[in-house]
Design a protein around this motif. Structure first.
Motif, PDB file in Angstrom:
ATOM      1  N   VAL A  67       0.600  -0.825  -0.246  1.00 29.22           N
ATOM      2  CA  VAL A  67       0.697   0.323   0.171  1.00 29.22           C
ATOM      3  C   VAL A  67       0.681   1.172  -0.261  1.00 29.22           C
ATOM      4  O   VAL A  67       0.820   2.235  -0.510  1.00 29.22           O
ATOM      5  CB  VAL A  67      -0.184   0.396   1.094  1.00 29.22           C
ATOM      6  CG1 VAL A  67      -1.645   1.286   1.443  1.00 29.22           C
ATOM      7  CG2 VAL A  67      -1.924  -1.374   1.027  1.00 29.22           C
ATOM      8  N   THR A  68       2.094   1.115   1.099  1.00 28.72           N
ATOM      9  CA  THR A  68       2.841   2.323   0.723  1.00 28.72           C
ATOM     10  C   THR A  68       3.221   2.418  -0.629  1.00 28.72           C
ATOM     11  O   THR A  68       3.318   3.761  -0.909  1.00 28.72           O
ATOM     12  CB  THR A  68       3.789   2.150   2.035  1.00 28.72           C
ATOM     13  OG1 THR A  68       3.338   2.264   3.344  1.00 28.72           O
ATOM     14  CG2 THR A  68       4.650   2.874   2.340  1.00 28.72           C
ATOM     15  N   THR A 248      -8.493  -0.914   1.329  1.00 24.51           N
ATOM     16  CA  THR A 248      -9.878  -1.183   1.191  1.00 24.51           C
ATOM     17  C   THR A 248     -10.468  -2.821   0.098  1.00 24.51           C
ATOM     18  O   THR A 248     -11.135  -4.065   0.119  1.00 24.51           O
ATOM     19  CB  THR A 248     -11.402  -0.306   1.104  1.00 24.51           C
ATOM     20  OG1 THR A 248     -10.971   0.627   2.180  1.00 24.51           O
ATOM     21  CG2 THR A 248     -12.818  -0.401   0.696  1.00 24.51           C
ATOM     22  N   ALA A 249      -9.515  -2.069  -1.071  1.00 29.76           N
ATOM     23  CA  ALA A 249      -9.468  -2.684  -2.251  1.00 29.76           C
ATOM     24  C   ALA A 249      -8.733  -3.923  -1.735  1.00 29.76           C
ATOM     25  O   ALA A 249      -9.287  -5.297  -2.701  1.00 29.76           O
ATOM     26  CB  ALA A 249      -8.815  -2.544  -3.597  1.00 29.76           C
ATOM     27  N   ILE A 250      -7.978  -4.762  -1.160  1.00 27.02           N
ATOM     28  CA  ILE A 250      -7.645  -5.754  -0.606  1.00 27.02           C
ATOM     29  C   ILE A 250      -7.669  -6.648   0.125  1.00 27.02           C
ATOM     30  O   ILE A 250      -7.469  -7.113   0.275  1.00 27.02           O
ATOM     31  CB  ILE A 250      -5.694  -5.680  -0.660  1.00 27.02           C
ATOM     32  CG1 ILE A 250      -5.345  -4.410  -0.149  1.00 27.02           C
ATOM     33  CG2 ILE A 250      -5.565  -4.385  -2.127  1.00 27.02           C
ATOM     34  CD1 ILE A 250      -3.974  -4.280   0.411  1.00 27.02           C
ATOM     35  N   GLY A 251      -9.035  -5.889   1.442  1.00 22.36           N
ATOM     36  CA  GLY A 251      -9.560  -6.583   2.347  1.00 22.36           C
ATOM     37  C   GLY A 251      -9.006  -6.388   3.419  1.00 22.36           C
ATOM     38  O   GLY A 251      -8.220  -7.700   4.166  1.00 22.36           O
ATOM     39  N   ALA A 252      -7.974  -5.554   3.770  1.00 19.08           N
ATOM     40  CA  ALA A 252      -7.632  -5.112   4.761  1.00 19.08           C
ATOM     41  C   ALA A 252      -8.560  -4.754   5.827  1.00 19.08           C
ATOM     42  O   ALA A 252      -9.396  -4.306   5.690  1.00 19.08           O
ATOM     43  CB  ALA A 252      -6.268  -3.893   4.898  1.00 19.08           C
ATOM     44  N   GLY A 253      -7.841  -5.647   7.304  1.00 19.56           N
ATOM     45  CA  GLY A 253      -8.416  -5.239   8.064  1.00 19.56           C
ATOM     46  C   GLY A 253      -8.456  -4.147   8.678  1.00 19.56           C
ATOM     47  O   GLY A 253      -8.009  -2.858   8.239  1.00 19.56           O
ATOM     48  N   GLN A 254      -9.344  -3.786   9.777  1.00 18.76           N
ATOM     49  CA  GLN A 254      -9.523  -2.187  10.473  1.00 18.76           C
ATOM     50  C   GLN A 254      -8.672  -1.635  10.830  1.00 18.76           C
ATOM     51  O   GLN A 254      -8.179  -0.257  10.340  1.00 18.76           O
ATOM     52  CB  GLN A 254     -10.573  -2.099  11.406  1.00 18.76           C
ATOM     53  CG  GLN A 254     -10.995  -1.270  11.814  1.00 18.76           C
ATOM     54  CD  GLN A 254     -11.759  -0.731  13.385  1.00 18.76           C
ATOM     55  OE1 GLN A 254     -12.457  -2.078  13.760  1.00 18.76           O
ATOM     56  NE2 GLN A 254     -12.663   0.495  13.576  1.00 18.76           N
ATOM     57  N   HIS A 255      -7.604  -2.241  11.834  1.00 26.32           N
ATOM     58  CA  HIS A 255      -6.425  -1.360  11.853  1.00 26.32           C
ATOM     59  C   HIS A 255      -5.619  -1.391  10.857  1.00 26.32           C
ATOM     60  O   HIS A 255      -4.738  -0.185  11.038  1.00 26.32           O
ATOM     61  CB  HIS A 255      -5.747  -2.121  13.005  1.00 26.32           C
ATOM     62  CG  HIS A 255      -4.711  -2.220  13.076  1.00 26.32           C
ATOM     63  ND1 HIS A 255      -4.198  -1.071  14.277  1.00 26.32           N
ATOM     64  CD2 HIS A 255      -3.106  -1.832  13.447  1.00 26.32           C
ATOM     65  CE1 HIS A 255      -2.828  -0.675  14.700  1.00 26.32           C
ATOM     66  NE2 HIS A 255      -2.158  -1.484  14.466  1.00 26.32           N
TER      67      HIS A 255
END
Length: 309
Positions: A67-68, A248-255
């Motif tokens: 992501v970074t 969001t697209a890669i399904g990352a958790g809330q944290h």
């Protein structure tokens, strides 16, 4: 929330000291250049090496690093069409691009990660990508541009060998090599390196504060106003939005989602100003971008924490 305020207070205090020093003239007329060069040639290489050598590179090659890497690269790249369309000078184009995606992950990101994300591990991928990729690339480009501005003729061999003459690139490579091999120099070597590394952030912040004395307010220079607005929009709005979309697209958790967006919402690092001063390229844009994005990022970070956290 306390981490956000603490990070800004730490930066603001040191910058204010720099401003007082600049106003009083206590360090002389060349203080900004001396401090910036000290950070570039001594403090920053030591800090890069010490940080990367102790970083578990394997543990940060993760979704967060993806992501970074993607969002920072996109934020930097999105400035280029604007700069080219406006026919900005190559040095300003490079600095504007760097300011659009290079975040203050060190002296602001670490306290925010500690108090908001409950651990500094979340900022490690950002530090790794910036130290190992963005810093060597951009400073090498600025090195070549500075050489040409000094009257040197274009030299492709010099251009491609710029990283080999860049103390930040060399320190990054050495640090990654130590991390990858598991070799860490003995304390007798690391202690003075760490001591010199402690110079980097305060030297840059003091130089930044000194630069504010007798300088125009951000945006007062009409020729740079559109460039500054573009950097602020990309850094404070587009970059965190890109991080939110990709995470969001890669399904990352809330944290993981919160960490990605918070890190992307950090303002332009003062390092950009330090590099601009070192190579005498785009100095005013770097100063204005660091100051303006820092001010704008405060409400943005509160909004991100409230919305995503």
């Amino acid at each position: 929330m306390n981490g956000v305020l603490e990070g800004f207070l730490v930066i603001g205090f040191v910058v204010a000291v720099g401003y007082v020093l600049g106003r009083s003239g206590a360090l002389g007329g060349s203080a900004m250049q001396v401090l910036s060069r000290t950070a570039f040639f001594v403090g920053s290489p030591a800090l890069l090496f010490g940080t990367l050598a102790r970083t578990d590179v394997g543990s940060v090659f993760s979704t967060a690093l993806l992501v970074t890497g993607v969002t920072s690269t996109l934020a930097c790249a999105l400035y280029l069409p604007f700069g080219l369309m406006r026919r900005r000078a190559a040095g300003e184009l490079t600095v504007g691009s760097m300011a659009s995606g290079y975040v203050n992950a060190g002296n602001l990101g670490i306290p925010i990660a500690t108090y908001v994300l409950h651990g500094v591990a979340d900022v490690a991928p950002v530090l790794l990508f910036q130290l190992a990729v963005l810093t060597p690339v951009f400073t090498s480009v600025l090195d070549v541009l500075s050489e040409r501005a000094g009257g040197g003729s274009p030299n492709w061999l010099r251009a491609f060998s710029a990283p080999l003459r860049n103390p930040l690139a060399l320190a990054s490579a050495a640090g990654i090599a130590c991390s990858a091999t598991g070799f860490l120099p003995p304390e007798a070597v690391m202690d003075p390196i760490d001591l010199m590394g402690n110079l980097a952030v305060p030297a840059m912040l003091l130089a930044f504060g000194i630069s504010l004395h007798a300088s125009t307010l951000p945006g007062r220079d009409r020729d740079l106003r559109s460039s500054l607005v573009t950097v602020v929009v990309l850094k404070n709005l587009v970059h965190p939005l890109l991080a939110w979309v990709l995470a969001t697209a890669i399904g990352a958790g809330q944290h993981a989602l919160l960490a990605a967006v918070v890190c992307a919402a950090l303002p332009t690092a003062q390092n950009v100003f330090g590099y601009a001063v070192r190579f005498d390229q785009g100095v005013q844009l770097a100063r204005d971008a660091a100051l303006t994005t820092t001010i704008v990022s405060l409400p943005m970070l509160f909004a991100v924490v409230a919305a995503v956290g």
